[in-house]
Design an enzyme around this catalytic site. Sequence first.
Site: not given
Length: 420
Positions: A8, A105-106
């Site tokens: 993350d 973003d993960e």
Amino acid sequence: MRVILHSDLNNFYASVECLRRPEIRDKPVVVTGAKEDRHGVVLAKNLIAKAAGVKTGDVYWEARQKCGSSLVEIAADFPEYLRYSKKVRQIYEDYTDRIEAFGIDECWLDVTASRKLFGSGEQIAETIRRRVKEELGLTVSVGVSYNKIFAKLGSDMKKPDAVTVITPENYRETVWKLPAADLLYVGAATRKKLYKLGINTIGDLAQANEELLVNRLGKWGATLRAFARGEDTSPVTKFGEEANIRSVGNSLTAYRDLETPEDVKAVIMLLSDAVCSRLREARLTCRGVSVSARSATLETHAKQGRLPHETSHAADVAQKAYELFSAVYPWQNAVRSVGVSVYDLNYGETQLDFFGALDGGNLLTSEKKKRLDTAVDKLREKYGYAAIQSAIVLKDKRLGGADVKAEHTIHPVSFFKNGK
């Protein structure tokens, strides 16, 4: 035993902006939507702003009250964030090809087969964390575990720039003490239902009576209990692995509030087009459609329903999605964001609809729809995804310019084995 990582990127949008502008790194920073359109809603904040109490969803003037005149506001630059996201993914690809995105973003990474080359899961996580920081100037928090749910929990437990390991031996001490709301897919409504049952922690959920949970929450209650007990067996999927894909969806927080049905229809068409493009890339069709809508006051409404025939044609999905939206959304407030997903997926050729389907006033047979989609896909492959779009989307130039397929994709996540 499997080894799964969840990586993350910390405060991603704000971190990218601070990386691009070294002079603001020691100031509170918020990334917002355009002031004239979304009234400066905070999409992300750096650690300094977070420490001052700024929250995602705050309006700019609220953030200013918390941080004072030193607050730096920057308009979101999604193409730039996508560029950095791709760079990070290139680092992940040095360690595995089993990468499943969960937003921009993960990502989940299955590194089970990579340990002989790169060491333990924790060692791989530490290497990734270090490389992202040294090569890109960003930080990541990485969870290491034997399933996706616990790996996600691990990445959330220590931030920023940290690695957390959750094992079959330590998960009861590590995970069960956390609030039930920390478990992936326990939303506000589910949290309230669990609270009424006296279930406050993940441990409470894990040890709850399964029959009671099913009675109050349906099948989802049993699934959440399994997650809490570390019994998630869902694989880390690569797009195109049709046996593991359960649903495909896209969502979009529009650059402005959606005030009219026509606004919503345009966004639903944009999302349906992106979803169906993904389906056709994987040679999939769908029989079910799900729509979700979040109001300007952050209330969520969702509904799903089945199509009369399987399809990968955007107009079919959009028509059903808007029908579902109309049935569930009360229109007491404007719409802030919309999501469209499809489920009950089948691999292979679309079954022909003998009688055809009425679409936009024209009788289009399944074969004609297939030829149309093929032509559109070829044009987009040659000239780019935005080269051809539905007329309703093009009525709003800023909306029409959004590459939803590239920038706002929610990649498939499967939770159930054997299709259950």
